[in-house]
Design a protein around this motif. Structure first.
Motif, PDB file in Angstrom:
ATOM      1  N   PRO A 319      78.246  41.861  25.333  1.00 27.20           N
ATOM      2  CA  PRO A 319      78.140  41.851  26.800  1.00 27.20           C
ATOM      3  C   PRO A 319      79.130  40.853  27.390  1.00 27.20           C
ATOM      4  N   ALA A 320      79.399  40.993  28.685  1.00 24.65           N
ATOM      5  CA  ALA A 320      80.281  40.015  29.336  1.00 24.65           C
ATOM      6  C   ALA A 320      79.630  38.641  29.337  1.00 24.65           C
ATOM      7  N   SER A 321      78.332  38.603  29.564  1.00 25.53           N
ATOM      8  CA  SER A 321      77.590  37.341  29.505  1.00 25.53           C
ATOM      9  C   SER A 321      76.137  37.636  29.182  1.00 25.53           C
ATOM     10  N   LEU A 322      75.454  36.635  28.657  1.00 28.14           N
ATOM     11  CA  LEU A 322      74.042  36.760  28.309  1.00 28.14           C
ATOM     12  C   LEU A 322      73.301  35.599  28.949  1.00 28.14           C
ATOM     13  N   ILE A 323      72.360  35.922  29.845  1.00 20.67           N
ATOM     14  CA  ILE A 323      71.609  34.893  30.567  1.00 20.67           C
ATOM     15  C   ILE A 323      70.216  34.815  29.972  1.00 20.67           C
ATOM     16  N   LEU A 324      69.848  33.639  29.462  1.00 25.94           N
ATOM     17  CA  LEU A 324      68.559  33.431  28.812  1.00 25.94           C
ATOM     18  C   LEU A 324      67.616  32.753  29.793  1.00 25.94           C
ATOM     19  N   VAL A 325      66.575  33.447  30.192  1.00 24.67           N
ATOM     20  CA  VAL A 325      65.599  32.895  31.134  1.00 24.67           C
ATOM     21  C   VAL A 325      64.307  32.607  30.372  1.00 24.67           C
ATOM     22  N   GLU A 326      63.882  31.351  30.370  1.00 23.86           N
ATOM     23  CA  GLU A 326      62.736  30.934  29.579  1.00 23.86           C
ATOM     24  C   GLU A 326      62.151  29.669  30.197  1.00 23.86           C
ATOM     25  N   ARG A 327      60.812  29.570  30.250  1.00 24.30           N
ATOM     26  CA  ARG A 327      60.214  28.382  30.843  1.00 24.30           C
ATOM     27  C   ARG A 327      59.890  27.295  29.820  1.00 24.30           C
ATOM     28  N   PRO A 350      71.851  29.352  29.361  1.00 24.17           N
ATOM     29  CA  PRO A 350      70.410  29.095  29.237  1.00 24.17           C
ATOM     30  C   PRO A 350      69.839  28.596  30.566  1.00 24.17           C
ATOM     31  N   VAL A 351      68.734  29.194  31.005  1.00 22.52           N
ATOM     32  CA  VAL A 351      68.145  28.841  32.298  1.00 22.52           C
ATOM     33  C   VAL A 351      66.650  28.605  32.127  1.00 22.52           C
ATOM     34  N   ILE A 352      66.196  27.393  32.474  1.00 23.32           N
ATOM     35  CA  ILE A 352      64.761  27.122  32.488  1.00 23.32           C
ATOM     36  C   ILE A 352      64.197  27.631  33.799  1.00 23.32           C
ATOM     37  N   CYS A 353      63.238  28.535  33.699  1.00 25.23           N
ATOM     38  CA  CYS A 353      62.713  29.163  34.916  1.00 25.23           C
ATOM     39  C   CYS A 353      61.378  29.831  34.620  1.00 25.23           C
ATOM     40  N   ASP A 354      60.436  29.687  35.551  1.00 24.63           N
ATOM     41  CA  ASP A 354      59.199  30.454  35.529  1.00 24.63           C
ATOM     42  C   ASP A 354      59.437  31.705  36.351  1.00 24.63           C
ATOM     43  N   VAL A 355      59.138  32.873  35.762  1.00 28.53           N
ATOM     44  CA  VAL A 355      59.459  34.119  36.464  1.00 28.53           C
ATOM     45  C   VAL A 355      58.672  34.273  37.759  1.00 28.53           C
ATOM     46  N   GLY A 356      57.631  33.483  37.951  1.00 28.96           N
ATOM     47  CA  GLY A 356      56.889  33.538  39.201  1.00 28.96           C
ATOM     48  C   GLY A 356      57.471  32.674  40.300  1.00 28.96           C
ATOM     49  N   ALA A 359      62.019  31.458  44.425  1.00 29.04           N
ATOM     50  CA  ALA A 359      63.245  30.793  44.873  1.00 29.04           C
ATOM     51  C   ALA A 359      64.200  30.579  43.701  1.00 29.04           C
ATOM     52  N   ARG A 360      63.665  30.141  42.574  1.00 29.03           N
ATOM     53  CA  ARG A 360      64.496  29.903  41.397  1.00 29.03           C
ATOM     54  C   ARG A 360      65.068  31.212  40.869  1.00 29.03           C
ATOM     55  N   VAL A 361      64.248  32.254  40.809  1.00 28.24           N
ATOM     56  CA  VAL A 361      64.722  33.560  40.351  1.00 28.24           C
ATOM     57  C   VAL A 361      65.839  34.066  41.249  1.00 28.24           C
ATOM     58  N   GLU A 362      65.682  33.904  42.556  1.00 25.06           N
ATOM     59  CA  GLU A 362      66.696  34.356  43.507  1.00 25.06           C
ATOM     60  C   GLU A 362      68.031  33.651  43.267  1.00 25.06           C
ATOM     61  N   ARG A 363      67.999  32.346  43.044  1.00 23.24           N
ATOM     62  CA  ARG A 363      69.239  31.606  42.803  1.00 23.24           C
ATOM     63  C   ARG A 363      69.923  32.073  41.517  1.00 23.24           C
ATOM     64  N   ILE A 364      69.122  32.359  40.502  1.00 20.52           N
ATOM     65  CA  ILE A 364      69.701  32.836  39.233  1.00 20.52           C
ATOM     66  C   ILE A 364      70.425  34.157  39.442  1.00 20.52           C
ATOM     67  N   CYS A 402      58.389  39.693  41.034  1.00 26.21           N
ATOM     68  CA  CYS A 402      59.416  38.759  41.488  1.00 26.21           C
ATOM     69  C   CYS A 402      60.775  39.091  40.875  1.00 26.21           C
ATOM     70  N   VAL A 403      60.807  39.278  39.567  1.00 26.38           N
ATOM     71  CA  VAL A 403      62.071  39.562  38.888  1.00 26.38           C
ATOM     72  C   VAL A 403      62.575  40.961  39.242  1.00 26.38           C
ATOM     73  N   ALA A 404      61.664  41.935  39.336  1.00 23.33           N
ATOM     74  CA  ALA A 404      62.061  43.315  39.636  1.00 23.33           C
ATOM     75  C   ALA A 404      62.660  43.425  41.034  1.00 23.33           C
ATOM     76  N   GLU A 405      62.049  42.770  42.008  1.00 26.04           N
ATOM     77  CA  GLU A 405      62.598  42.827  43.378  1.00 26.04           C
ATOM     78  C   GLU A 405      63.941  42.109  43.465  1.00 26.04           C
ATOM     79  N   ALA A 406      64.112  41.032  42.706  1.00 25.03           N
ATOM     80  CA  ALA A 406      65.409  40.359  42.687  1.00 25.03           C
ATOM     81  C   ALA A 406      66.472  41.277  42.085  1.00 25.03           C
ATOM     82  N   ALA A 407      66.109  42.008  41.032  1.00 27.63           N
ATOM     83  CA  ALA A 407      67.048  42.957  40.430  1.00 27.63           C
ATOM     84  C   ALA A 407      67.444  44.033  41.432  1.00 27.63           C
ATOM     85  N   GLU A 408      66.469  44.497  42.219  1.00 27.92           N
ATOM     86  CA  GLU A 408      66.756  45.521  43.221  1.00 27.92           C
ATOM     87  C   GLU A 408      67.655  44.972  44.321  1.00 27.92           C
TER      88      GLU A 408
END
Length: 648
Positions: A319-327, A350-356, A359-364, A402-408
Motif C-alpha cells: 500500500p502507499a501507506s498503512l495507518i495503525l489505529v490502536e488505543r 502508528p496512531v493512539i486513538c479510541d474509535v469512540g 474528534a480524534r478520529v476526524e483529525r486522523i 464514528c469510524v464509518a461516518e468519518a470514512a464516508e
C-alpha cells in the motif's frame, strides 16, 4: 583460484572417463585382440570421438552442473548429450561406408557399430558415476561434520506417508545432514507400497505397525509427511504415535511441498491448529492487489489478534501507506516495531486513538486520507461484556458508527467491518452490538459512495481472550481444565486464514454485503481440551482433570453463521459466501441509535438488553445450561448440515 582448479580437475576427469570408455569399447568389441589396422583406426578416431563427446557435454550445459548436487534432471540431460553424440557417430558411420570407394582413407573415421554401442554405455555410466560418487562423498562428509560439531547423533525417525510429499522430505533429509534426522523408513497405509524403496528408504509397514517398527529400527520420533492430511487424519496419526511411544512431529505449511518448496528447519511438534486441519487459503492475488496496492490503508484495532494480522497481510501488497489505529500503547508499539522490521520501505503511521473519540478520529481521517478502512476494533469477550453492557454498546456500536461516518465524509473507497458469528440470532450483548453495527454499515452503504461491507466468522485460534491460551495456562498449572458444557461446540479458523479471507471478501464486495466465511466443521470444546492435554504430554482425566462449570451469561451451546431469512449465495471464492439482508433505512437506524444512546453509560444488563432487543428483534434470551460430567452425543454431527443448508 580454488574454483578454477576444481573446474579444471573435473574437466580432466570427464576427458579421462570418456577416453577409458572409448578404449574399453574397442577392446571388448574385438575380444581384447586389436590387429594393427584396427589399432590404427582406434588411434586415429580417439581424439575426435572424445573431443566431440566433450563438446556436446559443454554445449548442453552438463559440465556446468554442480557434482555435489547431481539429481535426476541432471542425469537426464547427460543421457541426452551422450545419446546425441552417439547418434552423430552412427550417421557418420553410414555416410563413411557409402563413400569408402571414393575416399579409401575414410575407413579410419568409420567406427564399428558395436564400438559405438559399447562406448555409449560406458561413457554414460562413467560420467554419471563420477558425479554420483562425488555427491555420496559430499553427503557423507557433511554428516561427519554435523556430528562432530553438535556431538549429538541424528535422531532416528520414521516418516509417516510415502506419497509425493514424503518423497520430497526423504530426499531433503538425505541431502541435508544438518537437520539432525536419520530417516529409518516409511510407514504408509497403502498396502500396495509395502516393501518398496524410496530414496533408499523402505516402506516398512502401516501405521498400525508403528510400535513394532519403532522398536525394531530404534526410531525415537515420527514425522508426518502427508501434504493434504485433514484434522481427523492428523489426530489419528498422533494417537497412533502416542500408542507407539513416539513423539509426533509435523512441518508447518507442508502443502507447499507439492510445489517443491520445503523448509525442514521448521519441523515442530503437532499443534492443536494441525488437528483442525484448516487448509491454506488461495487468494485472488490480482484482485486483492488492485484493491490495496498503492492505497492508503487504515486498520482500527491494529494491535489486536485480527487487526495485527491484517496489518501484516496488507503490508505484503505494498500500500502507499498503512495507518495503525490502536488505543493500547503497548500493542501499538509491538505491531509497529514488527512491521518496521519486516517492511522498512513502507510508510507506517502508528496512531493512539479510541474509535469512540469522534474528534480524534476526524483529525486522523483529515491528515491520512485513507482509501480503505479495515475496522477490527471491538469488545469481543462475551462474559466480560455481560458485566460491562454499556461499554459494549459504546465501543461496538458507536465506535463503529464514528469510524464509518468519518470514512464516508472523507470519501474512502471501502469500509470493511470485522463481524462475528455471534451476531446471528444473538443471545449475548456482545453479539447483539455487533449485529447492530452490521445494520448501521448496511444503512450507510445505501446512501453513500463509500463501499461498506461486513465479514462474519467464528472463533479464531490463539487470539487474545480465546479458549486455547486459557487451556494452556490451566494445563501448565496442573489443571483442572475448565469447560463450560460437554456439548459446547464452536467454529474455529486460524488468524492468518481469517485475515486473508477478510481481505479477499473486501476486494470482492460491491457494497452492502455481509460475507460469511466457511468455518468448516464445528469442534466440540471438550474434544479440543482433550487434544490439547494429549499434545502437552498428559492423559486427560488421568494426569489433568476436565471440569464442567456450566455456561456463562450470554453463551450459546452452538453458534450459527447465517440467518434463515438470508439468501446465502456462493461467490467465486470457495471459502466465502455472501448474504444480502434487506437493509434498514437510515431513519430506522437513527431511531434505534437514539434508543441505544440512552443506555451506553448503563451498567444494568437488563436495561441494555431491552434496548438492544428493540433494534435487533431476533435477539434471544440465553438458556442456562447446567454443568454435567456426562458427555452426550455432540451436536457437531448435526450442525454441519445446518450450515450447509444455509449457505447452499
Amino acid at each position: 583460484m580454488l574454483r578454477f582448479a576444481t573446474r579444471t580437475t573435473q574437466d580432466l576427469l570427464d576427458l579421462l572417463v570418456l577416453s577409458a570408455a572409448f578404449w574399453m569399447a574397442f577392446l571388448l568389441r574385438f575380444e581384447l585382440e586389436l590387429s594393427l589396422p584396427i589399432l590404427k583406426r582406434a588411434m586415429f578416431g580417439w581424439p575426435y570421438v572424445v573431443g566431440f563427446e566433450y563438446f556436446v557435454l559443454v554445449s548442453l550445459g552438463v559440465t556446468r552442473f554442480a557434482w555435489r548436487y547431481i539429481g535426476l534432471r541432471e542425469i537426464t540431460r547427460l543421457l541426452v548429450a551422450i545419446s546425441l553424440a552417439s547418434f552423430v557417430f552412427v550417421v557418420l558411420r553410414i555416410v563413411t561406408e557409402a563413400t569408402l570407394e571414393v575416399f579409401p582413407y575414410s575407413i579410419y573415421a568409420m567406427l564399428p557399430l558395436g564400438v559405438i554401442a559399447i562406448n555409449y554405455t560406458f561413457a554414460f555410466m562413467g560420467v554419471a558415476g563420477l558425479r554420483v560418487l562425488r555427491r555420496l562423498f559430499g553427503e557423507r562428509q557433511a554428516q561427519i561434520r554435523h556430528t562432530s560439531k553438535t556431538h549429538t547423533p541424528a535422531v532416528p525417525t520414521i516418516l509417516i506417508g510415502a506419497g509425493e510429499a514424503g518423497v520430497i522430505v526423504a530426499k531433503e533429509i538425505r541431502g541435508n545432514p544438518g537437520l539432525g534426522i536419520q530417516a529409518v523408513g516409511f510407514v504408509d497405509d497403502d498396502r500396495a507400497k509395502l516393501g518398496s524403496v524410496i530414496h533408499g528408504l523402505t516402506v516398512l509397514g502401516t501405521t498400525a505397525d508403528l510400535g513394532v517398527l519403532a522398536e525394531e529400527h530404534g526410531a525415537e520420533q515420527a514425522l508426518i509427511t502427508i501434504a493434504n492430511a485433514g484434522g481427523g487424519t492428523i489426530r489419528n496419526l498422533v494417537r497412533a504415535c502416542e500408542a507407539a511411544g513416539l513423539p509426533a512431529k509435523i512441518i508447518p505449511g507442508i502443502f507447499e511441498l507439492l510445489d517443491g518448496r520445503v523448509n525442514l528447519q521448521r519441523i515442530r511438534d503437532v499443534s492443536v491448529e494441525d488437528l483442525l486441519g484448516r487448509q491454506a487459503v488461495e487468494l485472488d492475488n490480482a484482485g486483492v492487489s488492485r484493491f490495496l496496492t498503492g492505497k492508503n490503508v487504515l486498520v482500527t484495532g491494529a494491535g489486536g489478534s485480527i487487526g495485527s494480522e491484517l496489518c501484516r497481510q496488507v503490508a505484503h501488497f505494498e500500500p502507499a501507506s498503512l495507518i495503525l489505529v490502536e488505543r493500547s500503547e503497548f500493542h501499538l508499539y509491538s505491531i509497529h516495531r514488527t512491521l518496521l522490521a519486516e517492511h522498512p520501505d513502507l510508510t507506517i503511521t502508528p496512531v493512539i486513538c479510541d474509535v469512540g473519540d469522534a474528534a480524534r478520529v476526524e483529525r486522523i481521517f483529515e491528515q491520512e486520507k485513507p482509501d480503505v478502512v479495515f475496522h477490527a476494533a471491538a469488545h469481543k469477550h462475551v462474559p466480560m461484556m455481560e458485566l460491562n453492557p454499556g461499554e459494549a454498546v459504546k465501543n461496538n456500536v458507536f465506535g463503529t458508527l464514528c469510524v464509518a461516518e468519518a470514512a464516508e465524509r472523507h470519501h474512502a473507497e471501502a469500509f470493511v467491518m470485522v463481524s462475528t458469528d455471534k451476531a446471528v440470532n444473538p443471545t449475548s450483548i456482545m453479539g447483539a452490538t455487533k449485529r447492530v453495527a452490521e445494520i448501521v454499515i448496511q444503512a450507510l452503504d445505501s446512501r453513500s459512495d463509500t463501499k461498506f461491507v461486513a465479514v462474519r466468522f467464528g472463533n479464531v485460534l490463539g487470539s487474545t481472550g480465546s479458549v486455547i491460551p486459557l487451556f494452556k495456562e490451566q494445563i501448565a498449572a496442573g489443571g483442572p481444565v475448565t469447560v463450560t458444557h460437554p456439548e459446547m461446540v464452536r467454529y474455529f479458523m486460524t488468524i492468518p486464514e481469517a485475515a486473508q479471507l477478510v481481505m479477499q471478501s473486501a476486494a470482492m464486495g460491491a457494497g452492502g454485503e455481509i460475507f460469511v466465511l466457511d468455518m468448516g466443521e464445528p469442534v466440540r470444546i471438550v474434544d479440543l481440551a482433550r487434544d490439547l492435554i494429549r499434545l502437552s504430554g498428559f492423559e486427560p482425566e488421568v494426569d489433568i482433570a476436565i471440569e464442567f462449570v456450566g455456561t456463562r451469561p450470554g453463551e450459546k451451546l452452538f453458534e450459527e453463521l447465517g440467518f434463515n431469512a438470508e439468501k446465502m449465495d456462493k461467490t467465486v471464492h470457495p471459502k466465502i459466501f455472501v448474504g444480502k439482508l434487506a437493509s434498514h433505512t437510515w431513519d430506522e437506524v437513527l431511531g434505534g441509535l437514539e434508543v441505544l444512546e440512552q443506555v451506553q453509560e448503563s451498567c444494568d444488563r437488563q436495561v441494555v438488553r431491552r434496548a438492544l432487543k428493540e433494534v435487533v428483534p431476533e435477539m434471544l434470551e440465553p438458556k442456562a445450561e447446567a454443568a454435567t460430567g456426562e458427555v452426550r452425543p455432540s451436536r457437531s454431527a448435526l450442525e454441519p448440515a445446518r450450515l450447509e443448508s444455509s449457505v447452499a
